[in-house]
Write an enzyme that holds these catalytic residues in place. Structure first.
Site, PDB file in Angstrom:
ATOM      1  N   HIS A  73       0.782  -1.298   0.140  1.00  0.00           N
ATOM      2  CA  HIS A  73      -0.071  -0.042   0.083  1.00  0.00           C
ATOM      3  C   HIS A  73       0.909   1.420   0.009  1.00  0.00           C
ATOM      4  CE1 HIS A  73      -3.350  -2.704   1.435  1.00  0.00           C
ATOM      5  NE2 HIS A  73      -2.355  -3.246   2.017  1.00  0.00           N
ATOM      6  N   SER A 131      15.479  21.380 -16.506  1.00  0.00           N
ATOM      7  CA  SER A 131      14.377  22.081 -16.774  1.00  0.00           C
ATOM      8  C   SER A 131      14.875  23.546 -17.370  1.00  0.00           C
ATOM      9  CB  SER A 131      13.762  22.498 -15.425  1.00  0.00           C
ATOM     10  OG  SER A 131      12.898  23.816 -15.787  1.00  0.00           O
ATOM     11  N   LYS A 168      16.296  21.659 -11.272  1.00  0.00           N
ATOM     12  CA  LYS A 168      15.804  20.579 -11.628  1.00  0.00           C
ATOM     13  C   LYS A 168      16.796  19.303 -12.237  1.00  0.00           C
ATOM     14  CE  LYS A 168      12.066  19.388 -11.148  1.00  0.00           C
ATOM     15  NZ  LYS A 168      10.989  19.801 -11.869  1.00  0.00           N
ATOM     16  N   GLU A 215      10.331   8.367 -16.713  1.00  0.00           N
ATOM     17  CA  GLU A 215       8.974   9.015 -17.123  1.00  0.00           C
ATOM     18  C   GLU A 215       8.411   8.337 -18.678  1.00  0.00           C
ATOM     19  OE1 GLU A 215       8.460  13.069 -15.508  1.00  0.00           O
ATOM     20  OE2 GLU A 215      10.509  12.719 -15.581  1.00  0.00           O
TER      21      GLU A 215
END
Ligand code: ARG
Length: 471
Positions: free
Chosen positions: A156, A277, A283, A290
């Protein structure tokens, strides 16, 4: 341009229709299979005395020179010639004369395209299987490199029990081993030779389909000519196997992304595998993971697309079936790229042992072990669970971990606790005590490594066998 099928037509094809119906922009990548299939067909036609041996030799030499031209970049593919089959056949006749027109005896593009696609997929499966094994190998290497690192295991997405990081990684190894087995099944399913089905009903010529199958390394021949030209199950099997594989990569990706967040800080990806970024200077984004997670969607889409295309089609060939190839090609490309970049990303990943260790120590992940301790002293598990639950509640109120309790405090919860409780709930003990088969103990993980080595050896043997039988 005059068509190979132009005889019954009074008018030229509308240019827009030519463009709409043409598949040459994408099926040209099957040129090598198309030529190999044609060479086997011509050889068979001569063997069966349907054409002369000299004629077959002229055709075969012509086909070989076309292959050389395509590979040297000296071949212009024409939309007006619709597809790879007619582009090659037309060029052949231009080059060797009317005898080139004998190649299509006892054959149709319907069985020809099916043959090419089977061969192409069989070849690409070997490449994908090789890259898959390579990724499994990378997983073993990373697991082995950090084999003593302990981390929280989750259910979970809540901390559950301490595990070895290596055990977590090896779960993915075995997941991918199932993908390999499925992929092997797809190759075996695709190992069926459709040529000789003709357009749909077979042919009036005395052909030898088993000879062609043998020439092209197929172990089986389609038993029914109509099935041979209509079947796209082997592509659907590939797409569904690929979908499961991408789903697995997507699951790994999700963890890589989570673990590399500042909140987790369990791992750090190599700079070379991340991007920055354009606005936020600080970043470092896990784009590879992804994108692999994102690309999973297009592979699922190709599976749904072809299932939908094939649904409700009457026998035998229908032009709808031309829609089978782009999704298959894109899936092949997506998988090959994803598997390659993934292996390299995992190899470059650094595991933050300290953060993982702290996460598992400052935690109640050892609660089950505390209950197991009481069970080993004779308490029924359900009561032990209750006792430890109360301990946890007490700790939460007192702002302590289980390891912080004194023996006096322990004994307030159960007289069965002795001084050895602290040793029993140390995370190292918790991990190593889980030595049931397939568990996270270090001996368990060592067994997993041994098994992984055997699996990789078996996979290699399968790939070698496939390579030998693919021509
Ligand atoms: N380009 C076609 C395909 O990919 C080849 C078969 C065409 N057959 C036909 N009867 N039009 O399906």
């Amino acid at each position: 341009m005059s068509k190979l099928w132009g005889g019954r037509f009074a008018k030229n094809t509308d240019v827009m229709v030519e463009e709409f119906t043409s598949s040459i922009s994408f099926d040209q990548r099957m040129y090598a299979e198309d030529i190999a299939g044609s060479i086997a067909h011509a050889t068979m036609l001569a063997k069966c005395k349907i054409i002369g041996t000299d004629e077959a030799n002229t055709i075969i030499e012509g086909l070989k020179s076309i292959l050389a031209d395509i590979e040297a970049g000296n071949f212009s593919f024409e939309v007006a010639l619709e597809d790879i089959h007619m582009n090659i056949e037309k060029r052949l006749t231009d080059r060797i004369g009317a005898v080139g027109g004998k190649l299509h005896t006892a054959r149709s593009r319907n069985d020809q395209v099916a043959l090419d696609t089977h061969m192409y997929l069989k070849r690409e499966i070997v490449t994908i299987g090789t890259l898959l094994s390579e990724l499994q190998q990378a997983i073993v290497e990373v697991a082995d490199k950090y084999k003593t690192v302990i981390m929280p295991g989750y259910t979970h997405l809540q901390r559950a029990q301490p595990i070895l990081f290596a055990h977590h990684m090896m779960a993915y190894f075995f997941m991918l081993a199932r993908d390999f087995r499925r992929l092997q099944g797809v190759w075996e399913g695709a190992d069926m030779m459709p040529l000789g089905a003709g357009a749909l009903a077979g042919t009036t010529f005395p052909i030898d389909r088993h000879f062609v199958a043998n020439e092209l390394g197929f172990s089986q021949v389609y038993e029914n000519s109509m099935d041979a030209v209509s079947d796209r199950d082997y592509i659907l099997e590939f797409l569904s196997c690929s979908s499961i594989m991408m789903m697995h990569l997507s699951r790994i990706s999700e963890e890589i992304i989570l673990w590399s967040s500042t909140e987790f800080s369990f791992i750090e990806l190599d700079d070379g595998h991340c991007t920055g970024s354009s606005i936020m200077p600080q970043k470092k984004n896990p784009d590879v993971a992804e994108l692999v997670r994102g690309k999973t969607g297009r592979v699922f889409g190709h599976l749904m697309g072809l299932l939908t295309t094939a649904k409700g089609l009457p026998l035998a060939y229908n032009k709808d079936l031309q829609e089978d190839k782009e999704g298959m090609f894109d899936t092949i490309d997506t998988l090959k790229f994803s598997l390659t970049v993934y292996a390299s990303m995992l190899r470059g990943m650094k595991v933050n042992e300290k953060v993982m260790g702290a996460a598992v120590r400052n935690d109640f992940s050892n609660a089950t072990d505390m209950a197991d301790y009481l069970v080993k002293k004779g308490l029924p598990f359900r009561q032990a669970h209750e006792v430890v639950g109360k301990c946890v509640a007490y700790c939460l109120g007192a702002n302590k971990w289980l390891m912080d309790l004194s023996l006096i405090e322990f004994k307030e919860f159960s007289p069965l606790f002795e001084a050895d409780i602290l040793e029993a709930i140390k995370v190292e003990t918790c991990v190593d005590a889980r030595n049931s088969y397939g568990g996270t103990s270090s001996t368990g993980v060592q067994q997993e490594f041994t098994m992984a080595e055997q699996i990789l050896t078996k996979q290699q043997a399968v790939l070698d066998m496939f390579t030998k039988s693919n021509i």
